[in-house]
Design a protein around this motif. Structure first.
Motif, mmCIF file in Angstrom:
data_model
loop_
_atom_site.group_PDB
_atom_site.id
_atom_site.type_symbol
_atom_site.label_atom_id
_atom_site.label_comp_id
_atom_site.label_asym_id
_atom_site.label_seq_id
_atom_site.Cartn_x
_atom_site.Cartn_y
_atom_site.Cartn_z
ATOM 1 N N SER A 49 -18.879 -41.932 -58.591
ATOM 2 C CA SER A 49 -19.693 -42.762 -58.190
ATOM 3 C C SER A 49 -19.012 -43.300 -56.679
ATOM 4 O O SER A 49 -19.819 -43.512 -55.845
ATOM 5 C CB SER A 49 -20.237 -43.766 -58.909
ATOM 6 O OG SER A 49 -20.990 -43.446 -59.849
ATOM 7 N N ASP A 168 -26.398 -39.192 -57.386
ATOM 8 C CA ASP A 168 -25.173 -39.442 -58.489
ATOM 9 C C ASP A 168 -25.944 -39.639 -59.679
ATOM 10 O O ASP A 168 -26.687 -40.560 -60.152
ATOM 11 C CB ASP A 168 -24.819 -41.047 -57.893
ATOM 12 C CG ASP A 168 -23.432 -41.238 -58.913
ATOM 13 O OD1 ASP A 168 -23.050 -40.411 -59.635
ATOM 14 O OD2 ASP A 168 -23.077 -42.431 -58.509
ATOM 15 N N GLU A 169 -25.784 -38.706 -60.620
ATOM 16 C CA GLU A 169 -26.176 -38.571 -62.164
ATOM 17 C C GLU A 169 -27.574 -38.640 -62.014
ATOM 18 O O GLU A 169 -28.104 -39.671 -62.891
ATOM 19 C CB GLU A 169 -25.372 -39.622 -63.016
ATOM 20 C CG GLU A 169 -23.915 -39.311 -62.990
ATOM 21 C CD GLU A 169 -23.173 -39.548 -64.173
ATOM 22 O OE1 GLU A 169 -23.909 -39.344 -65.232
ATOM 23 O OE2 GLU A 169 -22.000 -39.990 -63.997
HETATM 24 MG MG LIG Z 1 -20.916 -42.920 -61.996
#
Ligand SMILES: [Mg+2]
Ligand SMILES: Nc1ncnc2c1ncn2[C@@H]1O[C@H](COP(=O)(O)OP(=O)(O)O)[C@@H](O)[C@H]1O
Length: 279
Positions: A49, A168-169
């Motif tokens: 991240s 991000d995910e």
């Molecule tokens: Mg992360």
């Protein structure tokens, strides 16, 4: 010559100040080719991240450089251009949706860019069609499933016409069908619109369709290759704290025990084929 949309050189990042320095990103070097689909895998806390936020200038490097289309993310004059070029999608769709009607939500980004109303209309329609959510344009986001919400969040980014999207995910909070919807959407944006995709995930099976897979640990990139190459390194992946899919693991165990099967496969169909060949 390779055309890179992102170039990272000797990147360092620390959340602490100089007196209390501990790098979360450490001497990371990376080039992302325009139009490519890259997946970044890594366990929790490996720095994914942090890296994502460095890619469009949300965070500035502590050391080294990040360039987007040749523009340094530390160049304040280029801040706006860089944010327009690289769009971000985060984990929780609820935190990304701001309006009470889907189409208003998607219009929010282009409105902030100061785009003319008639063009906003066009962009919103185009973006919602791109993610297969056009028929829900008048709905309230609160009535949508997790996968649908995340697709609306992606439409909000597409409406700003980015050349690259970093996710991000994006599937971490979704059920399996929502996950599939989102992955299919991302793949389509890459293949049909040529948008450069950087997908961060800890689900290895989401890397199956990538052009390239990067494995991150401890703020650096430990491996970089085609999905099948990376997935054949089962011991290594486990050492990096990743959950190896059962299919990949099964083929790995068979091959380790002397069976002649191809390794590095993820899909159940291909695994079945590989095993069928043994008989
Ligand atoms: Mg992360
Ligand atoms: N805002 C923050 N302040 C201080 N440390 C942070 C912050 N965000 C993340 N970290 C630390 O940085 C490291 C990398 O975190 P992160 O980039 O979130 O990794 P990942 O996304 O791979 O889980 C972790 O050790 C985490 O605790």
């Amino acid at each position: 010559m390779m055309d890179n949309i992102i170039e990272i050189d000797n990147l360092y990042y620390s959340y602490e100040d100089e007196d209390n320095y501990s790098a979360v990103i450490e001497d990371l070097n990376l080039k992302i080719e325009r139009g490519s689909f890259t997946v970044i895998l890594g366990h929790n806390g490996s720095g994914k991240s942090t890296l994502a936020k460095l890619l469009n200038g949300l965070y500035k490097p502590t050391g080294g450089t990040v360039k987007v289309n040749g523009m340094l993310t530390t160049d304040e004059d280029k801040e706006f251009e860089i944010k327009k070029t690289v769009g971000m999608v985060f984990q929780n769709p609820d935190n990304q949706l701001v309006a009470s009607v889907v189409e208003e939500d998607v219009a929010f980004g282009p409105e902030n860019l100061g785009i003319a109303p008639n063009e906003i209309r066009e962009r919103v329609d185009y973006a919602l069609k791109s993610v297969g959510m056009y028929e829900h344009k008048d709905s309230s986001p609160s009535r949508l499933s997790g996968g649908q919400k995340q697709r609306v969040a992606i439409a909000g980014v597409i409406a700003m016409k980015p050349q690259c999207i970093v996710l991000d995910e994006p599937t971490a909070m979704l059920d399996p069908s929502g996950r599939q919807e989102v992955i299919d959407t991302i793949l389509k944006l890459n293949k049909e619109q040529g948008i450069t995709v950087v997908l961060i995930t800890h689900f290895m099976n989401e890397a199956e369709f990538a052009d390239r897979v990067l494995v991150m640990d401890d703020g650096t990139i430990l491996d970089d290759g085609k999905p099948a190459d990376i997935f054949s390194k089962v011991e290594f992946l486990k050492k990096c704290g990743l959950d190896v899919p059962q299919t990949t693991e099964l083929l790995y165990e068979l091959s380790k025990n002397g069976f002649d099967v191809s390794r590095g496969i993820i899909s159940a169909e291909e695994t079945a084929e590989a095993i069928a060949k043994l008989f």
